[in-house]
Motif scaffolding. Structure first.
Motif, PDB file in Angstrom:
ATOM      1  N   GLU A  71     -63.201 -24.472 -16.020  1.00  0.00           N
ATOM      2  CA  GLU A  71     -64.634 -24.270 -16.237  1.00  0.00           C
ATOM      3  C   GLU A  71     -64.927 -23.902 -17.681  1.00  0.00           C
ATOM      4  OE1 GLU A  71     -66.582 -21.780 -13.395  1.00  0.00           O
ATOM      5  OE2 GLU A  71     -65.991 -23.065 -11.735  1.00  0.00           O
ATOM      6  N   ASP A  72     -64.086 -23.092 -18.289  1.00  0.00           N
ATOM      7  CA  ASP A  72     -64.279 -22.760 -19.702  1.00  0.00           C
ATOM      8  C   ASP A  72     -64.145 -24.007 -20.573  1.00  0.00           C
ATOM      9  OD1 ASP A  72     -64.779 -20.123 -19.085  1.00  0.00           O
ATOM     10  OD2 ASP A  72     -62.782 -19.404 -19.663  1.00  0.00           O
ATOM     11  N   LYS A  73     -63.200 -24.852 -20.220  1.00  0.00           N
ATOM     12  CA  LYS A  73     -63.016 -26.103 -20.955  1.00  0.00           C
ATOM     13  C   LYS A  73     -64.270 -26.985 -20.848  1.00  0.00           C
ATOM     14  CE  LYS A  73     -59.733 -29.930 -21.283  1.00  0.00           C
ATOM     15  NZ  LYS A  73     -58.466 -30.475 -20.801  1.00  0.00           N
TER      16      LYS A  73
ATOM     17  N   ILE B 157     -68.429 -29.399 -10.705  1.00  0.00           N
ATOM     18  CA  ILE B 157     -68.099 -30.788 -10.352  1.00  0.00           C
ATOM     19  C   ILE B 157     -67.129 -31.383 -11.370  1.00  0.00           C
ATOM     20  CG2 ILE B 157     -69.032 -33.132 -10.145  1.00  0.00           C
ATOM     21  CD1 ILE B 157     -71.576 -31.798  -8.918  1.00  0.00           C
ATOM     22  N   ILE B 158     -67.431 -31.216 -12.638  1.00  0.00           N
ATOM     23  CA  ILE B 158     -66.553 -31.777 -13.674  1.00  0.00           C
ATOM     24  C   ILE B 158     -65.193 -31.093 -13.646  1.00  0.00           C
ATOM     25  CG2 ILE B 158     -66.245 -32.153 -16.156  1.00  0.00           C
ATOM     26  CD1 ILE B 158     -69.361 -32.407 -16.323  1.00  0.00           C
ATOM     27  N   SER B 159     -65.161 -29.794 -13.378  1.00  0.00           N
ATOM     28  CA  SER B 159     -63.887 -29.075 -13.242  1.00  0.00           C
ATOM     29  C   SER B 159     -63.054 -29.670 -12.108  1.00  0.00           C
ATOM     30  CB  SER B 159     -64.128 -27.585 -12.951  1.00  0.00           C
ATOM     31  OG  SER B 159     -64.772 -26.958 -14.019  1.00  0.00           O
ATOM     32  N   CYS B 160     -63.708 -29.964 -10.991  1.00  0.00           N
ATOM     33  CA  CYS B 160     -63.006 -30.599  -9.865  1.00  0.00           C
ATOM     34  C   CYS B 160     -62.425 -31.943 -10.284  1.00  0.00           C
ATOM     35  CB  CYS B 160     -63.969 -30.813  -8.698  1.00  0.00           C
ATOM     36  SG  CYS B 160     -64.462 -29.330  -7.826  1.00  0.00           S
ATOM     37  N   PHE B 161     -63.216 -32.729 -10.993  1.00  0.00           N
ATOM     38  CA  PHE B 161     -62.744 -34.040 -11.439  1.00  0.00           C
ATOM     39  C   PHE B 161     -61.555 -33.905 -12.380  1.00  0.00           C
ATOM     40  CE2 PHE B 161     -67.134 -36.285 -10.866  1.00  0.00           C
ATOM     41  CZ  PHE B 161     -66.939 -36.328  -9.494  1.00  0.00           C
TER      42      PHE B 161
END
Length: 177
Positions: free
Chosen positions: A92-94, A120-124
């Motif tokens: 998430e920080d990324k 969502i992007i973290s999951c991806f």
């Protein structure tokens, strides 16, 4: 499940909605843009978002919205990715940093994304998704900053979806008179 040799492609809410309404968009997409060696992913929360938007913005009743989600998920053979606390700090920080960089580079504060998109992007990222379909400019800019390619849906899909929404709204308004 391991999909060796397959391309992992994420679908965000905006892209899935455009494929759901009207159904002809999904049929066209499957015929033209659905390579055999592609596996599609969506984040768990997208399921509820789509049903809610179909009800509130496209004027589906709840049962029809659930049926439409089921049809979409089955026809695309969507794989679900879940958000876990383990994503919280590192991934998430990324994603947050990538979004901040995208906003700074563009000078456009409207590209700032919220916590749901960060998740969502973290999951991806965790799943190894290397391409996404989205219509959201902030989501797109963040993914590009992270090295995730963004695939485009034809503009005609958006136009047809908007027409269906307008027609459904008129029908509802007329029935309330």
């Amino acid at each position: 499940m391991d999909f060796k040799g397959f391309e992992k492609v994420g679908m965000d809410t905006s892209a899935l909605l455009i494929l759901a309404v009207p159904p002809s968009n999904l049929e066209d997409f499957k015929n033209k843009f659905f390579p055999a060696k592609t596996v599609f992913y969506h984040a768990a929360k997208v399921h509820h978002e789509i049903i809610g938007v179909l009800i509130n913005n496209f004027y589906f009743d709840e049962e029809d919205a659930k049926k439409e989600w089921k049809r979409l998920a089955e026809e695309l053979n969507l794989n679900i990715v879940y958000w876990h606390k383990k994503f919280k700090e590192e991934l998430e920080d990324k994603v947050r940093l990538a979004n901040q960089q995208a906003v700074l580079k563009s000078g456009n504060r409207k590209l700032k994304i919220g916590e749901p998109d960060i998740k969502i992007i973290s999951c991806f990222l965790n799943e190894g998704v290397n391409k996404v379909y989205t219509l959201d400019k902030g989501f797109e800019a963040t993914c590009l900053e992270l090295g995730i390619d963004v695939l485009k849906l034809p503009r005609e899909y958006l136009k047809k979806s908007g027409e269906i929404r307008s027609m459904n709204k008129k029908v509802i308004e007329e029935s309330l008179k």
